[in-house]
Motif scaffolding. Structure first.
Motif, PDB file in Angstrom:
ATOM      1  N   ALA A 153      -5.800  11.523   9.368  1.00 25.43           N
ATOM      2  CA  ALA A 153      -4.915  12.486  10.021  1.00 25.43           C
ATOM      3  C   ALA A 153      -4.968  12.333  11.535  1.00 25.43           C
ATOM      4  O   ALA A 153      -3.933  12.425  12.218  1.00 25.43           O
ATOM      5  N   GLY A 154      -6.160  12.088  12.075  1.00 28.96           N
ATOM      6  CA  GLY A 154      -6.270  11.898  13.522  1.00 28.96           C
ATOM      7  C   GLY A 154      -5.523  10.663  13.997  1.00 28.96           C
ATOM      8  O   GLY A 154      -4.834  10.684  15.022  1.00 28.96           O
ATOM      9  N   ALA A 155      -5.644   9.557  13.246  1.00 25.08           N
ATOM     10  CA  ALA A 155      -4.920   8.330  13.613  1.00 25.08           C
ATOM     11  C   ALA A 155      -3.419   8.538  13.482  1.00 25.08           C
ATOM     12  O   ALA A 155      -2.639   8.063  14.323  1.00 25.08           O
TER      13      ALA A 155
ATOM     14  N   ALA B 148      -8.313   2.406   6.630  1.00 31.06           N
ATOM     15  CA  ALA B 148      -8.367   1.316   7.610  1.00 31.06           C
ATOM     16  C   ALA B 148      -6.964   0.858   8.002  1.00 31.06           C
ATOM     17  O   ALA B 148      -6.707   0.544   9.168  1.00 31.06           O
ATOM     18  N   VAL B 149      -6.047   0.813   7.035  1.00 29.76           N
ATOM     19  CA  VAL B 149      -4.659   0.445   7.339  1.00 29.76           C
ATOM     20  C   VAL B 149      -4.026   1.480   8.262  1.00 29.76           C
ATOM     21  O   VAL B 149      -3.319   1.142   9.213  1.00 29.76           O
ATOM     22  N   VAL B 150      -4.282   2.772   7.986  1.00 27.66           N
ATOM     23  CA  VAL B 150      -3.746   3.831   8.853  1.00 27.66           C
ATOM     24  C   VAL B 150      -4.244   3.632  10.284  1.00 27.66           C
ATOM     25  O   VAL B 150      -3.463   3.670  11.248  1.00 27.66           O
ATOM     26  N   GLU B 151      -5.541   3.423  10.435  1.00 33.01           N
ATOM     27  CA  GLU B 151      -6.112   3.289  11.779  1.00 33.01           C
ATOM     28  C   GLU B 151      -5.622   2.013  12.458  1.00 33.01           C
ATOM     29  O   GLU B 151      -5.328   2.000  13.669  1.00 33.01           O
TER      30      GLU B 151
ATOM     31  N   TYR C 226       0.821  -1.203   0.000  1.00 35.79           N
ATOM     32  CA  TYR C 226       0.000   0.000   0.000  1.00 35.79           C
ATOM     33  C   TYR C 226       0.863   1.264   0.000  1.00 35.79           C
ATOM     34  O   TYR C 226       0.563   2.237  -0.692  1.00 35.79           O
ATOM     35  N   LEU C 227       1.927   1.279   0.787  1.00 38.43           N
ATOM     36  CA  LEU C 227       2.807   2.446   0.826  1.00 38.43           C
ATOM     37  C   LEU C 227       3.441   2.707  -0.540  1.00 38.43           C
ATOM     38  O   LEU C 227       3.496   3.848  -1.008  1.00 38.43           O
TER      39      LEU C 227
ATOM     40  N   TRP D  63       1.517   7.083  10.057  1.00 34.78           N
ATOM     41  CA  TRP D  63       1.772   8.464   9.640  1.00 34.78           C
ATOM     42  C   TRP D  63       2.357   8.558   8.233  1.00 34.78           C
ATOM     43  O   TRP D  63       2.125   9.529   7.533  1.00 34.78           O
ATOM     44  N   LEU D  64       3.112   7.544   7.824  1.00 34.59           N
ATOM     45  CA  LEU D  64       3.665   7.581   6.465  1.00 34.59           C
ATOM     46  C   LEU D  64       2.559   7.480   5.421  1.00 34.59           C
ATOM     47  O   LEU D  64       2.542   8.217   4.429  1.00 34.59           O
ATOM     48  N   LEU D  65       1.617   6.552   5.638  1.00 38.69           N
ATOM     49  CA  LEU D  65       0.535   6.381   4.663  1.00 38.69           C
ATOM     50  C   LEU D  65      -0.407   7.581   4.674  1.00 38.69           C
ATOM     51  O   LEU D  65      -0.837   8.071   3.622  1.00 38.69           O
ATOM     52  N   ALA D  66      -0.729   8.092   5.874  1.00 37.06           N
ATOM     53  CA  ALA D  66      -1.609   9.260   5.956  1.00 37.06           C
ATOM     54  C   ALA D  66      -0.972  10.471   5.275  1.00 37.06           C
ATOM     55  O   ALA D  66      -1.646  11.237   4.580  1.00 37.06           O
TER      56      ALA D  66
END
Length: 995
Positions: free
Chosen positions: A693-695, A655-658, A607-608, A670-673
């Protein structure tokens, strides 16, 4: 003062420190220049029980405030701003610039204009005053919330809003002020003038039935709670409704009707009784009186609650012409349950509420939702609810609406307090269960082994999910008899009963076991690994990465055939939550922690890589945290159609970020967001943006990484900026800048300064914006970032444009354009082509401008940037006017307005309305022009976009011959430094005077 307390010195916002210190300054400002004794300050800060050190603490606060406000004051000299007066302190209003007297001056001027009969000018001045308010006075100081002077300010805002509402209604702009008056009335349910004003607004907007209903509701409230009948203002508003027919038609463009239902379940069987009960609720929902109809479909997992609800909703959707809303509240999902605010934001967006008008708290969002749904006949399907508390804020007010809820919980509170009709699904009856089997196996096979089929249905507990899986197993083995399968099920149930006594899901798990055991070993492993997917669905390529096999497509087909996964779209699959849990149990028992983590890492890295690749294609100019991900495959769809891939995968990406923020590794969050920030900026998918962004910020703060924290703050700031919440954006940008400086991160400092400059630019503070853009350009050059240089040059062009230096603006745009082309940013190239076209048009080079804008339009369309397309169409319309192509101009203006509304871009919509007004004006359609100018002004005042607002005000003054409006436009242009608009406004004043 009109919002959170904020202070600037020399153009830089000050950090005032702890709440107590901020409260001291707030109290002194509220005193209006008068001295406050130390005892009065202590009483206001600590009440009846101040600490012994209260006076010392107060003196320390004042000392720090003096240092902040007067950094160059010589030691031991007296303070010019916070002097010691008569044993107390004062803040000299003549030594500082306070927003409150400025707003009061505008209100006084508006009242004078109203007395002189200049209603249009009064409305404009009231609107200007209202725009200075950014929330409750001193909103960040709750300890002062009940202070008499704070309460007085709250009352002042109410009077201001009342004056603005009356003026807007008087000039026939009821639609433009409807939302504000609805919010004011909701805040003051027993205030008769506020309610009467809203009734008049609904009447003026053509919503007569809603106005009548509101009057009845207010009357009942007054009688029940105060024991009084309506007073003269309410009676007058009601009499106008009775005495007058429908107001003259002034139709607004047809709003989009939300159609959010998921696809209906294929081969739905049975549930005739439940369907008929739901059918009975529709006449109640379609009626004009009473309350909203609510149905709650409850029952155990696997009982088919969602299938029943979706099937019935599709069957009845034509009975709800104003829309069908759907939300999965994820009550039993591995991801966190959906919040009411998250769902309300999606529903309000579907109701055409612009992004910057979406409330930031649940209570306000719910009130606005109820207001907008009052007159609608709509169906709201809330799926997979956890508790009744999730549902309450999502209940509409309109009696023509029906709410259908599915949940495992019995939702007793919803039944008791809101009159919901509960349908409890347990099992199908034996005949319906046989019908489910027969749909897959064929009626002949069921008749041939009817007793065995009936036993299989019973062993599956007559639950639809277990029945479908059992039928799939039998269909895959046509040579096996149903009796043989019943024997296997019987054995499984006996074993399960011995090991898990009393479990209501024994039958389902047994069916799972038999299906799972029949799979090839590789497919079983893939099924187990699918439980690691944090999102609601997954594509074939992602499954190949997760499992490390190129046979994923074939294996997924096998799983879909066995009903262990569902293929809901081409090459995309999803789980039932029971099956996900079952797969997770198998994964835990079969794969080691190292194997599980390896699979998660492969998916994360994929994903990244994919988002990084997409960013380089779609928004290469936007700064991102550099990635250090091992080389590997990138989805083909990213290379072929980047925007579509991002749209399809967005739910999984968030979902991956969270998931990474909760379970690690946190850097993935934080990298993916951060890599998605550019996409969020372009698409304005604000619910997903806020979640990501919050996650990311949560993960960054947990790890304490200053770079990650700076990047997450930057993302939240960008979100606030795109929503038009400029003060909130400035706060976040300032925090990100502090973190970036602490980390010595020059690239991020440049990016933040550039965006901070944009916030100042949007709010009309051009010198402050130019200073930050210039500093961003300098830092980008030092860091060797041509993308940063391109952004800064383009932003400097914007400032020069608004300051009236057209040659300088054209030069900056041209240099930015060269850099964007060098780095391959078609997005940046399109924006600067459009901006350069606008400048050249203003310089009298209409033919050149038309070519530049046409080129920009093609690039925006290729990139799918519909907001940029809308803006460029508006500009092209103006050019076509000057070239005498009025038909083309009208087409471009209308297309631009439609796109701006579809994309929820308030500034773009405002500019499109101005362009359409100009076309109408040039074509001699004065009435249409005036209407469009007024629409644009109302919208642009809400968003705080000053330059296009002044532009619209000049156009309106010219079209109406209103000298007051022309002078107001001139004053606004002079105050903001808009030299080009100042010349136009001055010309408008002279032209009107000559008339």
């Amino acid at each position: 003062m009109l919002g959170s307390l904020r202070v600037w010195h020399g153009g830089t916002e000050l950090d005032l420190g702890p709440p107590g210190r901020r409260a001291v300054l707030g109290l002194l400002v509220l005193a209006g220049g008068e001295a406050m004794s130390k005892q009065d300050l202590v009483d206001a800060l600590w009440g009846e029980r101040p600490p012994r050190s209260a006076v010392n603490v107060l003196q320390t606060h004042v000392k720090h405030l003096r240092r902040l406000l007067e950094p160059d004051r010589p030691a031991r000299s007296g303070s010019e701003i916070l002097p010691h007066v008569g044993g107390g302190y004062a803040l000299r209003w003549d030594a500082v610039d306070v927003d409150l007297p400025h707003v009061r001056g505008l209100v006084a001027e508006a009242n004078e204009a109203r007395r002189d009969g200049e209603t249009g000018r009064a409305a404009a001045l009231f609107g200007e005053a209202l725009r200075w308010w950014r929330g409750k006075p001193l909103a960040d100081l709750p300890l002062l919330a009940t202070h008499p002077k704070v309460l007085s300010l709250v009352a002042e805002r109410r009077w201001l809003l009342a004056g603005y509402g009356d003026a807007m209604l008087a000039i026939g702009a009821a639609r433009e002020v409807l939302t504000e008056l609805a919010e004011a009335a909701a805040d003051q349910p027993l205030d008769e003038p506020a309610q009467a004003r809203l009734i008049r607004a609904y009447h003026g907007a053509g919503q007569r039935a809603t106005a009548f209903r509101l009057y009845q509701e207010v009357r009942e409230r007054l009688v029940e709670e105060l024991g009084v009948e309506p007073g003269p203002e309410l009676l007058a508003a009601h009499a106008a409704l009775l005495d007058e027919g429908d107001p003259p038609a002034n139709p607004r463009p047809a709003a989009r009707v939300p159609r959010q239902l998921p696809a209906g379940p294929p081969g739905f069987t049975g549930r005739a009784v439940e369907l008929s009960i739901l059918d009975e609720l529709v006449p109640r929902a379609a009626g004009s009186g009473g309350t909203v109809a609510i149905a709650a479909v409850t029952g155990t997992a696997g009982a088919g609650k969602t299938a029943l609800a979706v099937h019935w909703a599709h069957r009845m959707k034509n009975r709800f012409p104003d829309g069908q809303f759907y939300a999965n509240l994820r009550g039993h999902s591995p991801a966190p349950s959906a919040t009411a605010l998250e769902v309300l934001t999606r529903f309000l967006s579907a109701l055409d509420v612009p992004a910057e008008r979406l409330p930031a708290d649940t209570e306000t969002a719910s009130a606005l939702y109820r207001t907008l749904m009052t007159d609608r006949k709509a169906l709201i399907l809330l799926d997979n609810v956890d508790t009744a508390e999730q549902v309450r804020p999502l209940l509409p007010a309109g009696p023509g609406c029906l709410v259908l809820v599915t949940a495992r919980d019995r939702l007793t509170g919803l039944v008791a307090l809101h009159g919901a009709r509960r349908l409890t699904l347990d099992m199908l009856d034996p005949g319906e269960a046989l019908e489910v089997l027969g749909r897959v196996l064929g009626s002949d096979r069921i008749r041939a082994e009817r007793e065995a089929a009936a036993e299989v249905a019973g062993l599956c507990a007559y639950l639809p999910l277990a029945l479908r899986i059992a039928a799939a197993n039998l269909a895959d083995n046509p040579g096996d008899g149903i009796e043989d399968y019943a024997i296997e099920l019987r054995k499984g149930n006996l074993l399960a009963a011995l090991t898990v006594p009393g479990d209501e899901q024994i039958a389902v798990r047994t069916a799972f076991d038999l299906s799972y055991a029949a799979l090839p070993a590789g497919t079983r492993r893939l099924f187990r690994l699918l439980s690691l997917v944090p999102g609601n669905d997954i594509g074939v390529e992602a499954v190949e990465i997760l499992s490390g096999t190129d046979q994923a497509s074939r294996m997924l087909d096998t799983l879909a055939g066995a009903h262990l996964v569902e293929q809901h779209a081409p090459d995309r699959y999803r789980f039932h939550d029971l099956l996900r849990r079952y797969a997770a149990d198998r994964l835990e028992s079969r794969e080691s922690p190292a194997e599980r983590e390896s699979a998660r890492r492969r998916l994360h890295e994929w994903y990244l890589r994919a988002v990084d690749h997409a960013a380089k294609i779609v928004y290469p100019h936007m700064f991102r945290i550099p990635l250090s991900v091992p080389d590997g495959p990138v989805p083909a769809a990213v290379r072929e159609n980047t925007a579509d891939w991002l749209e399809t995968e967005l739910g999984n990406l968030v979902a991956v970020v969270e998931d990474a923020a909760r379970n690690g590794p946190r850097p993935v969050a934080w990298l993916l967001a951060d890599a998605l920030r550019g996409y969020f900026w372009m698409s304005l998918r604000q619910v997903e943006w806020r979640a990501a962004a919050g996650a990311a910020l949560s993960a960054a703060e947990e790890d304490g990484d200053p770079r990650a924290r700076a990047a997450a703050r930057l993302s939240l700031a960008d979100l606030s900026f795109r929503q038009g919440r400029y003060r909130e954006a400035v706060r976040h940008y300032t925090g990100a800048l502090v973190l970036a400086r602490r980390a010595g991160w020059v690239e991020t400092q440049a990016a933040v300064l550039g965006n901070l400059g944009c916030a100042y630019w949007q709010s009309g503070r051009l010198p402050a914006a130019a200073a930050r853009f210039s500093r961003a350009l300098e830092l980008s050059r030092r860091a060797g970032r041509p993308a940063g240089e391109a952004v800064a040059l383009g932003n400097l062009g914007l400032v020069q444009w608004e300051m009236g230096d057209l040659p300088q603006a054209a030069g900056h745009y041209a240099r930015a354009l060269r850099r964007y082309r060098r780095i391959g940013s078609r997005y940046g190239e399109a924006i600067n082509l459009s901006n350069l076209g606008q400048v050249q048009h203003a310089r009298g080079r209409a033919t050149e401008a038309a070519g530049l804008l046409a080129e920009a339009l093609a690039l925006h369309r290729d990139a799918g940037n519909r907001a940029g397309e809308a803006e460029t169409l508006g500009r092209l319309a103006s050019v076509c006017c000057d070239l005498g192509r009025l038909t083309d101009a009208l087409d471009h203006a209308r297309d631009g307005l439609r796109l701006a509304r579809e994309t929820g871009e308030p500034r773009g919509e405002g500019e499109a309305l101005v362009a359409l007004a100009v076309v109408h004006h040039r074509a001699g359609h004065r009435r249409d022009a005036v209407h469009r100018y007024r629409q644009a002004l109302a919208l642009l005042r809400e968003t705080g976009d000053r330059y296009p607002e002044v532009d619209a005000l000049i156009g309106l003054a010219t079209a109406t011959g209103d000298l007051g409006q022309a002078r107001q436009a001139l004053a606004l242009a002079e105050r903001a430094g808009y030299r080009a608009l100042r010349r136009r406004a001055s010309a408008a004043v002279e032209s009107i005077l000559r008339l």
